[in-house]
Design a protein around this motif. Structure first.
Motif, PDB file in Angstrom:
ATOM      1  N   TYR A 276       0.828  -1.206   0.000  1.00 18.92           N
ATOM      2  CA  TYR A 276       0.000   0.000   0.000  1.00 18.92           C
ATOM      3  C   TYR A 276       0.864   1.258   0.000  1.00 18.92           C
ATOM      4  N   PHE A 277       0.317   2.313  -0.563  1.00 20.33           N
ATOM      5  CA  PHE A 277       0.928   3.643  -0.479  1.00 20.33           C
ATOM      6  C   PHE A 277       0.062   4.479   0.460  1.00 20.33           C
ATOM      7  N   LEU A 278       0.699   5.103   1.436  1.00 20.60           N
ATOM      8  CA  LEU A 278      -0.015   6.055   2.303  1.00 20.60           C
ATOM      9  C   LEU A 278       0.404   7.458   1.887  1.00 20.60           C
ATOM     10  N   GLY A 279      -0.558   8.327   1.769  1.00 26.66           N
ATOM     11  CA  GLY A 279      -0.250   9.713   1.410  1.00 26.66           C
ATOM     12  C   GLY A 279      -0.760  10.663   2.480  1.00 26.66           C
ATOM     13  N   PHE A 280      -0.027  11.727   2.706  1.00 30.81           N
ATOM     14  CA  PHE A 280      -0.414  12.758   3.684  1.00 30.81           C
ATOM     15  C   PHE A 280      -0.445  14.067   2.911  1.00 30.81           C
ATOM     16  N   ILE A 281      -1.667  14.524   2.621  1.00 24.41           N
ATOM     17  CA  ILE A 281      -1.829  15.618   1.663  1.00 24.41           C
ATOM     18  C   ILE A 281      -2.859  16.621   2.151  1.00 24.41           C
ATOM     19  N   ASN A 282      -2.860  17.792   1.520  1.00 28.11           N
ATOM     20  CA  ASN A 282      -3.973  18.720   1.676  1.00 28.11           C
ATOM     21  C   ASN A 282      -5.025  18.276   0.668  1.00 28.11           C
ATOM     22  N   TYR A 283      -6.132  17.699   1.180  1.00 29.03           N
ATOM     23  CA  TYR A 283      -7.128  17.157   0.258  1.00 29.03           C
ATOM     24  C   TYR A 283      -8.008  18.292  -0.238  1.00 29.03           C
ATOM     25  N   SER A 284      -7.428  19.115  -1.088  1.00 26.81           N
ATOM     26  CA  SER A 284      -8.116  20.281  -1.632  1.00 26.81           C
ATOM     27  C   SER A 284      -7.293  20.787  -2.805  1.00 26.81           C
ATOM     28  N   SER A 285      -7.949  21.416  -3.754  1.00 25.50           N
ATOM     29  CA  SER A 285      -7.178  22.034  -4.834  1.00 25.50           C
ATOM     30  C   SER A 285      -7.101  23.553  -4.636  1.00 25.50           C
ATOM     31  N   GLU A 286      -7.528  24.007  -3.450  1.00 24.99           N
ATOM     32  CA  GLU A 286      -7.565  25.457  -3.227  1.00 24.99           C
ATOM     33  C   GLU A 286      -6.742  25.917  -2.030  1.00 24.99           C
ATOM     34  N   ASP A 287      -6.808  25.187  -0.918  1.00 23.66           N
ATOM     35  CA  ASP A 287      -6.128  25.702   0.265  1.00 23.66           C
ATOM     36  C   ASP A 287      -5.513  24.559   1.067  1.00 23.66           C
ATOM     37  N   ARG A 288      -4.838  24.956   2.149  1.00 30.24           N
ATOM     38  CA  ARG A 288      -4.113  23.994   2.989  1.00 30.24           C
ATOM     39  C   ARG A 288      -4.795  23.845   4.345  1.00 30.24           C
ATOM     40  N   ALA A 289      -6.116  24.001   4.364  1.00 27.79           N
ATOM     41  CA  ALA A 289      -6.842  24.023   5.632  1.00 27.79           C
ATOM     42  C   ALA A 289      -7.118  22.644   6.208  1.00 27.79           C
ATOM     43  N   ASN A 290      -6.843  21.598   5.440  1.00 34.65           N
ATOM     44  CA  ASN A 290      -7.006  20.264   6.015  1.00 34.65           C
ATOM     45  C   ASN A 290      -5.756  19.455   5.721  1.00 34.65           C
ATOM     46  N   LEU A 291      -5.466  18.491   6.590  1.00 30.60           N
ATOM     47  CA  LEU A 291      -4.369  17.558   6.343  1.00 30.60           C
ATOM     48  C   LEU A 291      -4.954  16.163   6.463  1.00 30.60           C
ATOM     49  N   THR A 292      -4.888  15.414   5.388  1.00 36.45           N
ATOM     50  CA  THR A 292      -5.624  14.164   5.286  1.00 36.45           C
ATOM     51  C   THR A 292      -4.705  13.017   4.910  1.00 36.45           C
ATOM     52  N   MET A 293      -4.972  11.842   5.480  1.00 32.75           N
ATOM     53  CA  MET A 293      -4.240  10.634   5.121  1.00 32.75           C
ATOM     54  C   MET A 293      -5.071   9.868   4.098  1.00 32.75           C
ATOM     55  N   VAL A 294      -4.433   9.486   3.013  1.00 36.35           N
ATOM     56  CA  VAL A 294      -5.096   8.723   1.956  1.00 36.35           C
ATOM     57  C   VAL A 294      -4.302   7.438   1.732  1.00 36.35           C
ATOM     58  N   VAL A 295      -4.951   6.431   1.149  1.00 39.51           N
ATOM     59  CA  VAL A 295      -4.283   5.153   0.928  1.00 39.51           C
ATOM     60  C   VAL A 295      -4.601   4.655  -0.479  1.00 39.51           C
TER      61      VAL A 295
END
Lengths: 359, 221
Positions: A276-295
């Protein structure tokens, strides 16, 4: 949480060999306390020897100020405590060690290789902004107690501008470090530094990863099935970009858009057991107001959101850095509202529980 | 060895700059050679007296960390010309500038992302660039051009590892050399053009031809 205050203790699992065990573990805290008028940004986290974690970041009165210094703190996994930060590099020490004028220092990344060397790659600027930066490095042979003098890397034929770093290197079996870097003068694209330790010095070569078409910078390298996957920040906003290499980074496929949004912000990723790949990203194309883990379970083709660590409109949670310690714990650090570096610890059992439930 | 060699071209650059200043103030004349050694001494003194902990050449290297052998050669040509002795015929000098511009344009277009191919990567290890340079060196040697020494210096310095780079391009060209190779011929061309414009008479005005005065012979000589 005050500086040096005990992070919740993490007890070793009943099974031999690790702190992570099978019980889900999740802890969060801060590497440093807030100080009025001081910003902290671009953290990098890595092992610093048995049961220890190093975190480096830069801080100063503002991004790009002359008073910016690169600091490092050490975390004891068993004790659950961060040491007080100490200054590793500032413009005065960089200038003295490099024997060159340095106007300011910036992004840094810390990495411990398989041979026990702790590396610090950082950028310095003589004039102008980040598009005029160049990369330097220092090495510690005693897990951060003492460091070598800074040495400059020549990565560009035009006044040695511009190269910058953000994400951790990948170490090959022969000890070569693939250091992801990027260029921002006129056009933006990614580079790969092949760093070959050679006694007290290093030998290195720099090669383009991407062309000047899409603005793909700050690459993340991951081991995929049969080759390397790379994911890039999209400086045009939109979606995270991806590429593939079947020859250990010597050549790369063209860029493709993933399904992950990107607000022109840094992110990090890591491989997990089971491919698996784990990603830690701003799940938005506009701002950095959230930090989300994706897999992703298919090498980055499709992604699923697991959890948002932060989600506050108008705030900034950005530039995550993640690594997995030999003890099996994942350490994630990120810029918290530009005031502090936040530290989150979890294990694979916690991730798997999320994957079963998810969002 | 590369620790001190890297300071050579910056020192020559500082020397050239001071010589130009001295010349602008009319300090070169009958005592040209003495003035040169005076400026050389002054440059050396400036080079060993640190300012805010750094020497003059270190400040210069802060802006451009690697000066190529091409830069050292260009500075040698410019300094010698300033002292009244051209080491290169004008035609060879212009060819040298043309070579620098051609290599640099290809290199920087790639480096800036304007073209896709990674030209700089070709400078690591043996490549077509090395073969091309060898071929040009042989051609220059056959023609008896003094430029052959410049090309030999690229190869020799690269093999000896005299500069802090393992890329052959960094021995051939650099940013300041590229700019100088554009600026020096452009300046000479502009001067020549200005001279031509000044020397050309206006339309309708009588053409004055200066001749030797007539010899007057007297009847009784």
């Amino acid at each position: 949480m005050r500086e040096g205050e005990v992070h919740d203790r993490i007890r070793p699992a009943p099974e031999a060999g690790g702190l992570s065990g099978e019980r889900p573990v999740y802890r969060e805290g801060f590497v440093n306390p807030e100080r009025p008028g001081i910003i902290r940004h671009v953290s990098s986290v890595s092992s610093a020897g048995e049961g220890r974690v190093a975190c480096a970041w830069y801080e100063g009165t503002r991004e790009g100020a002359k008073d910016v210094s690169i600091r490092v703190a050490i975390y004891d996994e068993r004790g659950g405590r961060w040491s007080g930060p100490r200054v590793l590099v500032d413009r005065a020490t960089a200038s003295r060690e490099l024997r060159r004028y340095v106007k300011k220092v910036g992004n840094s990344l810390v990495y411990r290789d398989e041979r026990g060397r702790l590396w610090l790659f950082y950028v310095s600027i003589v004039t102008g902004g980040w598009s005029c930066s160049s990369i330097n490095y220092k090495v510690s042979l005693d897990d951060g107690q003492t460091w070598s003098r800074s040495e400059k890397l020549i990565t560009s034929p035009f006044f040695n501008v511009t190269s910058n770093v953000k994400n951790k290197p990948m170490e090959l079996a022969d000890g070569v470090l693939l250091v992801p870097a990027y260029h921002e003068l006129l056009r933006k694209y990614s580079l790969l530094l092949r760093v070959m330790p050679d006694g007290p010095k290093v030998r290195y070569r720099v090669r383009k990863m991407t062309g000047g078409g899409k603005k793909a910078i700050q690459p993340v390298l991951l081991r995929g099935k049969g080759g390397l996957a790379a994911f890039f920040r999209n400086a045009d906003k939109g979606r995270i970009l991806g590429a593939w290499s079947g020859d250990m980074g010597r050549s790369w496929s063209g860029l493709t858009e993933t399904r992950l949004p990107n607000p022109d912000s840094g992110f990090d990723m890591i491989e997990m057991e089971g491919g698996y790949f784990l990603g830690f990203i701003n799940y938005s194309s506009e701002d950095r107001a959230n930090l989300t883990m994706v897999v992703s379970g298919d090498g980055g083709g499709t992604w699923r959101r697991l959890i948002s660590f932060e989600d506050s409109p108008g705030m900034e949670y950005s530039y995550p850095s993640v690594f997995r310690s030999p003890g099996g714990l994942y350490h994630l650090t990120y810029t918290y509202e530009r005031k502090r570096i936040k530290h989150v610890v979890f294990n694979e059992a916690w991730i798997k529980r999320l994957m079963e439930g998810g969002i | 060895m590369k620790d001190w060699f890297v300071h050579l071209a910056p020192f020559m650059l500082a020397l050239y700059a001071l010589l130009r200043i001295a010349r602008a103030f009319g300090l070169f004349g009958a005592g040209g050679r003495a003035a040169f050694f005076l400026v050389l001494l002054l440059t050396a003194l400036m080079g060993i007296v640190p300012v805010n902990g750094l020497f003059l050449t270190e400040y210069i290297l802060s802006v451009n960390p690697v000066f190529s052998m091409g830069s050292a050669a260009m500075l040698l040509f410019l300094i010698s010309r300033l002292m009244g002795r051209a080491l290169l015929p004008e035609r060879d000098f212009l060819s040298f500038c043309g070579w620098n511009v051609a290599v640099s344009v290809c290199l920087y277009a790639s480096c800036w992302g304007l073209i896709g191919p990674d030209i700089y990567w070709l400078g690591y290890g043996f490549s077509a660039l090395f073969v091309l340079t060898l071929a040009i060196t042989a051609l220059l040697a056959l023609r008896g051009s003094p430029l052959v020494y410049v090309f030999v210096s690229y190869i020799a310095a690269f093999d000896l590892g005299l500069l802090p780079s393992e890329n052959f391009f960094d021995y051939i060209t650099d940013g300041p050399l590229f700019l100088a190779s554009l600026a020096v011929p452009a300046r000479r061309g502009a001067k020549a053009l200005a001279g031509v414009i000044r020397g050309r008479p206006g339309r309708g005005s009588p053409r004055i031809v200066e001749t030797e005065p007539p010899v007057i012979k007297y009847m009784d000589e």
